[in-house]
Scaffold this motif. Structure first.
Motif, PDB file in Angstrom:
ATOM      1  N   PHE A  52       0.615  -1.255   0.251  1.00 17.16           N
ATOM      2  CA  PHE A  52       0.007   0.204  -0.056  1.00 17.16           C
ATOM      3  C   PHE A  52       0.427   1.507  -0.079  1.00 17.16           C
ATOM      4  O   PHE A  52       1.637   1.291   1.165  1.00 17.16           O
ATOM      5  N   LEU A  53       0.748   2.110  -1.136  1.00 17.20           N
ATOM      6  CA  LEU A  53       1.841   3.388  -1.587  1.00 17.20           C
ATOM      7  C   LEU A  53       1.615   4.420  -1.125  1.00 17.20           C
ATOM      8  O   LEU A  53       0.551   4.932  -2.080  1.00 17.20           O
ATOM      9  N   PRO A  54       1.102   5.668  -0.688  1.00 16.81           N
ATOM     10  CA  PRO A  54       0.806   6.312  -0.477  1.00 16.81           C
ATOM     11  C   PRO A  54       1.502   7.353  -1.728  1.00 16.81           C
ATOM     12  O   PRO A  54       2.476   7.179  -2.325  1.00 16.81           O
ATOM     13  N   GLY A  55       0.292   8.628  -1.769  1.00 20.83           N
ATOM     14  CA  GLY A  55       0.743   9.819  -2.687  1.00 20.83           C
ATOM     15  C   GLY A  55       0.906  10.738  -2.840  1.00 20.83           C
ATOM     16  O   GLY A  55      -0.072  11.053  -1.959  1.00 20.83           O
ATOM     17  N   ALA A  61      -3.542  10.280  -3.372  1.00 19.34           N
ATOM     18  CA  ALA A  61      -4.183   8.912  -3.415  1.00 19.34           C
ATOM     19  C   ALA A  61      -3.369   7.887  -3.014  1.00 19.34           C
ATOM     20  O   ALA A  61      -2.283   7.475  -3.359  1.00 19.34           O
ATOM     21  N   TRP A  62      -3.657   6.836  -2.081  1.00 14.76           N
ATOM     22  CA  TRP A  62      -3.436   5.991  -2.066  1.00 14.76           C
ATOM     23  C   TRP A  62      -3.567   4.651  -3.519  1.00 14.76           C
ATOM     24  O   TRP A  62      -4.320   4.921  -3.614  1.00 14.76           O
ATOM     25  N   VAL A  89      -7.041  -7.317  -5.132  1.00 14.20           N
ATOM     26  CA  VAL A  89      -7.950  -5.760  -5.365  1.00 14.20           C
ATOM     27  C   VAL A  89      -8.488  -5.552  -4.669  1.00 14.20           C
ATOM     28  O   VAL A  89      -9.395  -4.442  -4.395  1.00 14.20           O
ATOM     29  N   GLU A  90     -10.046  -6.535  -4.161  1.00  9.43           N
ATOM     30  CA  GLU A  90     -10.710  -6.156  -2.627  1.00  9.43           C
ATOM     31  C   GLU A  90      -9.929  -5.698  -1.633  1.00  9.43           C
ATOM     32  O   GLU A  90     -10.555  -4.914  -1.166  1.00  9.43           O
ATOM     33  N   CYS A  91      -9.071  -6.092  -1.244  1.00 14.04           N
ATOM     34  CA  CYS A  91      -8.896  -5.755   0.160  1.00 14.04           C
ATOM     35  C   CYS A  91      -7.626  -4.161   0.179  1.00 14.04           C
ATOM     36  O   CYS A  91      -7.643  -3.229   0.275  1.00 14.04           O
ATOM     37  N   CYS A  92      -7.133  -3.918  -1.329  1.00 15.84           N
ATOM     38  CA  CYS A  92      -7.459  -2.519  -1.960  1.00 15.84           C
ATOM     39  C   CYS A  92      -8.082  -1.958  -1.659  1.00 15.84           C
ATOM     40  O   CYS A  92      -8.234  -0.719  -1.209  1.00 15.84           O
ATOM     41  N   VAL A 100      -5.457   0.267  -8.302  1.00 17.54           N
ATOM     42  CA  VAL A 100      -4.174  -0.943  -8.054  1.00 17.54           C
ATOM     43  C   VAL A 100      -3.132  -1.337  -9.215  1.00 17.54           C
ATOM     44  O   VAL A 100      -4.073  -1.126 -10.178  1.00 17.54           O
ATOM     45  N   GLN A 101      -2.126  -1.408  -8.986  1.00 16.77           N
ATOM     46  CA  GLN A 101      -1.348  -1.489 -10.257  1.00 16.77           C
ATOM     47  C   GLN A 101      -0.082  -3.130  -9.934  1.00 16.77           C
ATOM     48  O   GLN A 101      -0.473  -2.962  -8.736  1.00 16.77           O
TER      49      GLN A 101
END
Length: 135
Positions: A52-55, A61-62, A89-92, A100-101
């Motif tokens: 999980f990446l902050p940006g 947005a994360w 994807v659901e976890c994201c 999600v990428q």
């Protein structure tokens, strides 16, 4: 599953290498990292790493980053990979991620077709710069 890696640079060698354990410990200590395994009949048959990446883009947005997706060759083409990706994807989504990428090596054309079947879109061209050779 590491030994089944078909990428020619042989980046995955000895799973007993202590550097794997050190990486596992570092990832486990980070609340924005998940190492995920999928089991079938009590046997690990799939893995992925979810970050999980902050940006700052998209108003702070994360995003979720899926990496190291592997499905044991003995159970491929049974829908397990799709279930694992759908779970990630659901976890994201639950974590409030904007997107999600994932990345996939250019050589993994079969994986590219798999992701496209799941509705993923190739949106960027990625670049890497090695800072040193793997030991």
């Amino acid at each position: 599953m590491l030994r089944e890696d078909t990428i020619p640079d042989a980046r995955e060698t000895d799973p007993a290498d202590p550097r794997y354990a050190a990486a596992f410990d570092a990832i486990s200590a980070d609340p924005n990292q998940l190492l995920v395994s999928a089991e079938l009949d009590g046997r690990v048959v799939g893995t992925l790493q979810l970050s999980f990446l902050p940006g700052l883009s998209f108003r702070g947005a994360w995003r979720g980053q899926i990496e190291a997706v592997r499905i044991d060759s003995s159970v491929r083409n049974q829908g397990l990979g799709a279930k694992l990706i759908d779970w990630a994807v659901e976890c994201c989504r639950e974590r409030g991620c904007f997107m999600v990428q994932l990345t996939s090596s250019n050589e993994r054309t079969g994986a590219h077709r798999f992701y496209e079947r799941l509705g993923w879109v190739q949106s960027h061209k990625g670049f890497k710069r090695k800072l040193r050779e793997a030991e």
